[in-house]
Design an enzyme around this catalytic site. Structure first.
Site, PDB file in Angstrom:
ATOM      1  N   TYR A 126      -2.199  -0.250  10.534  1.00 35.19           N
ATOM      2  CA  TYR A 126      -2.382  -0.852   9.208  1.00 35.19           C
ATOM      3  C   TYR A 126      -1.157  -0.580   8.324  1.00 35.19           C
ATOM      4  O   TYR A 126      -0.592  -1.496   7.718  1.00 35.19           O
ATOM      5  CB  TYR A 126      -3.658  -0.291   8.544  1.00 35.19           C
ATOM      6  CG  TYR A 126      -3.653  -0.507   7.054  1.00 35.19           C
ATOM      7  CD1 TYR A 126      -3.808  -1.782   6.531  1.00 35.19           C
ATOM      8  CD2 TYR A 126      -3.445   0.558   6.161  1.00 35.19           C
ATOM      9  CE1 TYR A 126      -3.758  -2.001   5.155  1.00 35.19           C
ATOM     10  CE2 TYR A 126      -3.399   0.349   4.800  1.00 35.19           C
ATOM     11  CZ  TYR A 126      -3.553  -0.935   4.298  1.00 35.19           C
ATOM     12  OH  TYR A 126      -3.480  -1.143   2.948  1.00 35.19           O
TER      13      TYR A 126
ATOM     14  N   LYS B 172       2.017  -3.146   6.594  1.00 33.49           N
ATOM     15  CA  LYS B 172       2.504  -3.205   5.199  1.00 33.49           C
ATOM     16  C   LYS B 172       4.009  -2.954   5.153  1.00 33.49           C
ATOM     17  O   LYS B 172       4.724  -3.596   4.378  1.00 33.49           O
ATOM     18  CB  LYS B 172       1.742  -2.203   4.325  1.00 33.49           C
ATOM     19  CG  LYS B 172       0.275  -2.548   4.151  1.00 33.49           C
ATOM     20  CD  LYS B 172       0.064  -3.908   3.481  1.00 33.49           C
ATOM     21  CE  LYS B 172      -1.384  -4.316   3.386  1.00 33.49           C
ATOM     22  NZ  LYS B 172      -1.581  -5.705   2.946  1.00 33.49           N
TER      23      LYS B 172
ATOM     24  N   SER C 273       0.835  -1.194   0.000  1.00 32.76           N
ATOM     25  CA  SER C 273       0.000   0.000   0.000  1.00 32.76           C
ATOM     26  C   SER C 273       0.870   1.245   0.000  1.00 32.76           C
ATOM     27  O   SER C 273       1.987   1.238   0.532  1.00 32.76           O
ATOM     28  CB  SER C 273      -0.858  -0.054   1.268  1.00 32.76           C
ATOM     29  OG  SER C 273      -1.189   1.228   1.709  1.00 32.76           O
TER      30      SER C 273
END
Ligand code: UDP
Length: 363
Positions: free
Chosen positions: A169, A173, A144
């Site tokens: 989050y 990644k 991402s």
């Protein structure tokens, strides 16, 4: 020889579009058809169980889904074992893995970081271990643009260094990419592509598949379409006092079907370069997947209002914790190396999202 691609999270938003893309538009060139059997592993943690049926209706092709939690190593291994040995001629081969399965909400990750780390990282570790054990040569990971954090120089290219992760989050990644890079050094026969998605939105042109999370959505476009459909009374623009042209955050929205196509091209890229033993390709290649255009939240809302002919009930609200202020992609590498050309603009993205909302999710 039956060639198979395992798609984890094949019933999820980007996963389901990629399954359809691989089945509908598989590469046919030089008399060779790269038509793979797609095997999905998805435990419906955040996806609907009707997706596989919709994919079958849409493509007329069979897709098997295993309802397995990838955090369970033994159960996941059983899937690999079964698929390697399932062909009657006993010469089936898993040629690639596309690992989508993960949670992706910034606010949910702020609210429950342990669950995010546990789910996103344990599943990746298991699938990496199994990819090596079963000698799967080609591996694609869903990363991402959140790995870049808040940057000083825009657009961001693949060589832009990681900034501070703004949310758990985003950190999953960053860590996921690092895990793959370290792991790759111990597994020479494998090649990896890390795809850094910007903001995938919209739905398949048929409106047979789209974004349909089980958990209440936190992403902008589903919230817009739910509000327009009257399923939410109103929505908020999270922050209108940022240092941007209209005060709201800037993102690089990209049509989910364009993202799906990039996965098909990435699989072909890996398979071809592995077959030719191309030494110019790095063992881990990274690509940004965005259009290159930054769009503010207020501009996205305007584009929606234009194509839907609806006035959206929105209010300017507080900033949201974990948000990056502004980001958009330098996508030259994906264009040049993969031959990827994103086709859709923001209005088409909104039109397809609205069609999906009206036709399927309800008005
Ligand atoms: N956003 C918003 N209202 C909402 C949901 C999202 O203003 O109800 C904003 C959010 O703050 C961010 C942008 O829309 O600036 C994109 O958010 P999304 O969650 O879709 O993707 P993210 O970039 O956070 O992964």
């Amino acid at each position: 020889m039956q060639k198979k691609v395992i798609i984890t999270g094949g019933c999820g938003y980007i996963g389901s579009h990629t399954v359809v893309e691989c089945l509908e538009n598989y590469t046919k060139k030089n008399g060779y058809e790269q038509d793979y059997q797609i095997i999905s592993i998805d435990n419906h943690l955040n996806s609907s169980s009707s997706v596989i049926e919709n994919i079958k209706k849409l493509t007329g092709r069979e897709v098997k889904n295993y309802d397995i939690d990838l955090c369970d190593y033994d159960k996941t291994k059983e899937v690999f074992e079964k698929e390697v040995n399932s062909s009657s001629e006993s010469d089936s081969e898993i040629i690639g893995i596309i690992h989508f399965a993960a949670l992706k909400s910034v606010p949910d990750s702020v609210a429950d970081p342990v669950f995010y780390y546990q789910n996103n990282l344990n599943s990746l570790l298991n699938i990496l271990k199994l990819s090596k054990e079963y000698k799967v040569e080609n591996f694609i990971f869903s990363s991402s643009c959140s790995v870049y954090g808040n940057v000083e120089k825009l657009p961001v290219s693949e060589t832009t260094p990681f900034g501070a992760a703004e949310s758990p989050y985003a950190y999953t990644k960053q860590v996921g990419e690092r895990m793959i890079i370290d792991f790759a050094k111990t597994s020479e026969h494998q090649k990896f592509v890390l795809l850094r998605y910007f903001n995938p939105v919209g739905a398949h042109i048929s409106a047979q598949i789209g974004e349909d999370p089980k958990n209440p959505p936190t992403s902008l476009v589903p919230i817009i379409t739910l509000t327009a459909a009257g399923k939410r009374d109103k929505m908020h623009v999270h922050g209108s006092d940022y240092n941007t042209r209209d005060g709201s955050c800037i993102r690089d929205y990209i049509h989910v079907s364009d993202i799906a196509e990039a996965h098909r091209l990435a699989i072909d890229f890996l398979v071809e370069n592995n077959q030719n033993d191309n030494k110019e390709v790095n063992q881990v290649e990274i690509f940004n997947l965005g259009t290159g255009n930054g769009v503010t939240v207020l501009e996205a809302i305007k584009a929606f209002e234009k194509v839907s002919n609806k006035k959206l009930n929105y209010k300017l609200g507080e900033r949201r914790e974990g948000d990056v202020v502004e980001i958009y992609a330098d996508n030259e590498k994906a264009k040049t190396v993969l031959g990827w050309i994103p086709k859709y603009g923001i209005e088409e993205m909104m039109r397809s999202a609205w069609k999906w909302q009206k036709n399927v999710l309800g008005n």
